[in-house]
Design an enzyme around this catalytic site. Structure first.
Site, PDB file in Angstrom:
ATOM      1  N   ARG A 156       0.986  -1.237  -0.107  1.00  0.00           N
ATOM      2  CA  ARG A 156       0.071   0.037  -0.054  1.00  0.00           C
ATOM      3  C   ARG A 156       0.866   1.311   0.028  1.00  0.00           C
ATOM      4  O   ARG A 156       0.415   2.392  -0.606  1.00  0.00           O
ATOM      5  CB  ARG A 156      -0.912   0.023   0.953  1.00  0.00           C
ATOM      6  CG  ARG A 156      -2.011  -1.052   1.261  1.00  0.00           C
ATOM      7  CD  ARG A 156      -2.791  -0.752   2.408  1.00  0.00           C
ATOM      8  NE  ARG A 156      -1.988  -1.151   3.821  1.00  0.00           N
ATOM      9  CZ  ARG A 156      -2.427  -1.042   4.805  1.00  0.00           C
ATOM     10  NH1 ARG A 156      -3.705  -0.559   5.203  1.00  0.00           N
ATOM     11  NH2 ARG A 156      -1.767  -1.271   6.161  1.00  0.00           N
ATOM     12  N   ASP A 178      -3.087  -1.414  -3.044  1.00  0.00           N
ATOM     13  CA  ASP A 178      -3.853  -1.368  -1.925  1.00  0.00           C
ATOM     14  C   ASP A 178      -5.134  -2.046  -2.299  1.00  0.00           C
ATOM     15  O   ASP A 178      -6.081  -1.711  -3.135  1.00  0.00           O
ATOM     16  CB  ASP A 178      -4.401  -0.069  -1.629  1.00  0.00           C
ATOM     17  CG  ASP A 178      -5.284   0.112  -0.219  1.00  0.00           C
ATOM     18  OD1 ASP A 178      -5.773  -0.989   0.257  1.00  0.00           O
ATOM     19  OD2 ASP A 178      -5.660   1.331   0.121  1.00  0.00           O
ATOM     20  N   ILE A 179      -5.237  -3.498  -1.723  1.00  0.00           N
ATOM     21  CA  ILE A 179      -6.270  -4.259  -2.210  1.00  0.00           C
ATOM     22  C   ILE A 179      -7.786  -3.773  -1.930  1.00  0.00           C
ATOM     23  O   ILE A 179      -8.832  -4.256  -2.268  1.00  0.00           O
ATOM     24  CB  ILE A 179      -6.208  -5.616  -1.593  1.00  0.00           C
ATOM     25  CG1 ILE A 179      -6.501  -5.886  -0.234  1.00  0.00           C
ATOM     26  CG2 ILE A 179      -4.973  -6.498  -2.115  1.00  0.00           C
ATOM     27  CD1 ILE A 179      -6.618  -7.329   0.181  1.00  0.00           C
ATOM     28  N   ASN A 210      -1.705 -12.795  -0.529  1.00  0.00           N
ATOM     29  CA  ASN A 210      -1.330 -12.751   0.756  1.00  0.00           C
ATOM     30  C   ASN A 210      -1.761 -11.471   1.801  1.00  0.00           C
ATOM     31  O   ASN A 210      -2.048 -11.651   2.817  1.00  0.00           O
ATOM     32  CB  ASN A 210       0.113 -12.779   0.743  1.00  0.00           C
ATOM     33  CG  ASN A 210       0.738 -12.398   2.113  1.00  0.00           C
ATOM     34  OD1 ASN A 210       0.645 -13.245   3.192  1.00  0.00           O
ATOM     35  ND2 ASN A 210       1.253 -11.221   2.278  1.00  0.00           N
ATOM     36  N   TYR A 249     -11.852 -13.302  12.325  1.00  0.00           N
ATOM     37  CA  TYR A 249     -10.706 -13.787  11.387  1.00  0.00           C
ATOM     38  C   TYR A 249     -10.806 -14.963  11.095  1.00  0.00           C
ATOM     39  O   TYR A 249     -10.548 -15.573   9.745  1.00  0.00           O
ATOM     40  CB  TYR A 249      -9.284 -13.783  12.125  1.00  0.00           C
ATOM     41  CG  TYR A 249      -8.170 -13.988  11.444  1.00  0.00           C
ATOM     42  CD1 TYR A 249      -7.650 -13.226  10.266  1.00  0.00           C
ATOM     43  CD2 TYR A 249      -7.341 -15.149  11.479  1.00  0.00           C
ATOM     44  CE1 TYR A 249      -6.566 -13.485   9.601  1.00  0.00           C
ATOM     45  CE2 TYR A 249      -6.454 -15.537  10.785  1.00  0.00           C
ATOM     46  CZ  TYR A 249      -5.870 -14.889   9.941  1.00  0.00           C
ATOM     47  OH  TYR A 249      -4.697 -15.133   9.171  1.00  0.00           O
TER      48      TYR A 249
END
Length: 277
Positions: free
Chosen positions: A37, A62-63, A89, A192
């Site tokens: 990012r 930046d996904i 990842n 998570y």
């Protein structure tokens, strides 16, 4: 033709270890993209690897930003005409002591780890060439989380036929977490862990779609469990270093054309580890 590899979230930790391993194991004329990012952090990571004699390239990514993902896609298409390896990842995990409400953690974690990871795949997958490899990073926590889910929720995962159905399940979990009723409906109490179960399920569906593409045969999508690795995400806990954590991810990314066993499944320590049972 040179092979082209991209690793998301790769300026440190497991992602950086993947870059290092790919640079060492691919041919000299192949291209490996380190992404981050923050351009400054990404370029510093590249400079550090160059001191080791390795030559990755940098591209900002930046996904969580669709325009950023599309910019990477456009660059890859213009410069290389395709993509051969994608390791998804980039991810987020709240610390145990984080004061953020569970509702917030559920929304943010699943947005990044599931929805935005899916967006990366859908944006970049049209560039995948025949026999390309995609590795979605999951976690051993997915196995533990699966055991904490009630049978009614497990059944939803077992009978998925398309990604839109999985989207609805993840959205339902997030919506129920907002009202604090997720456990009453059979969902686990971990944002998570649930996101990584969703990644494992997503991987199966993405691989099934790739198998339908007769014009680009041999594309395989895997998910991988790095193990418990010493990274910032784990607060430097764990029994593996980052190179050990990257091993299975890179091994899957470099599997040969005829190595199709376990396609769509999650692997741990180079062995199939089925999550959704």
């Amino acid at each position: 033709m040179s092979r082209v590899a991209v690793v998301t979230g790769s300026n440190k930790g497991i992602g950086l270890a993947c870059i290092r391993a790919l640079c060492k194991q691919l041919k000299p004329d192949d291209v490996v993209y380190l992404t981050a990012r923050n351009p400054e952090l990404g370029k510093k990571a590249v400079a550090d690897l160059e001191k080791e004699g390795l030559k990755p390239r940098f591209h900002q990514l930046d996904i969580s930003n669709k325009a950023s993902v599309e910019a990477l896609r456009d660059h890859l298409k213009k410069e290389h005409g395709g993509l051969d390896i994608l390791i998804n990842n980039a991810a987020i995990a709240y610390k145990d002591e984080d004061p953020a409400p569970f509702a917030e953690q559920a929304k943010v974690t699943n947005d990044i780890n599931y929805f935005k990871t899916a967006q990366v795949f859908h944006t970049l997958s049209p560039l995948l060439r025949a026999n390309a490899r995609v590795v979605n990073v999951a976690s051993f926590v997915a196995n533990w989380t699966w055991g904490k889910m009630e049978e009614n929720v497990k059944e939803k995962f077992r009978h998925l036929s398309k990604e839109e159905e999985l989207d609805k399940i993840v959205k339902e979990f997030v919506d129920l977490a907002t009202t604090g009723e997720h456990t009453k409906h059979g969902y686990p109490n971990t944002s998570y862990g649930f996101s990584k179960v969703a990644v494992a399920a997503m991987t199966k569906l993405q691989d099934q779609e790739m198998q339908k593409d007769s014009k680009r045969p041999g594309i395989i999508v895997y998910s991988a469990d790095p193990g418990y690795v010493k990274t910032d995400m784990s607060s430097q806990g764990g029994d593996k270093n980052t190179d050990e954590g990257a091993d299975t991810l890179v091994w899957l990314a470099l599997r040969t054309e005829n190595a199709t066993e376990g396609r769509g499944e999650m692997f741990s320590d180079r062995k199939i580890n089925k999550v959704i049972l």
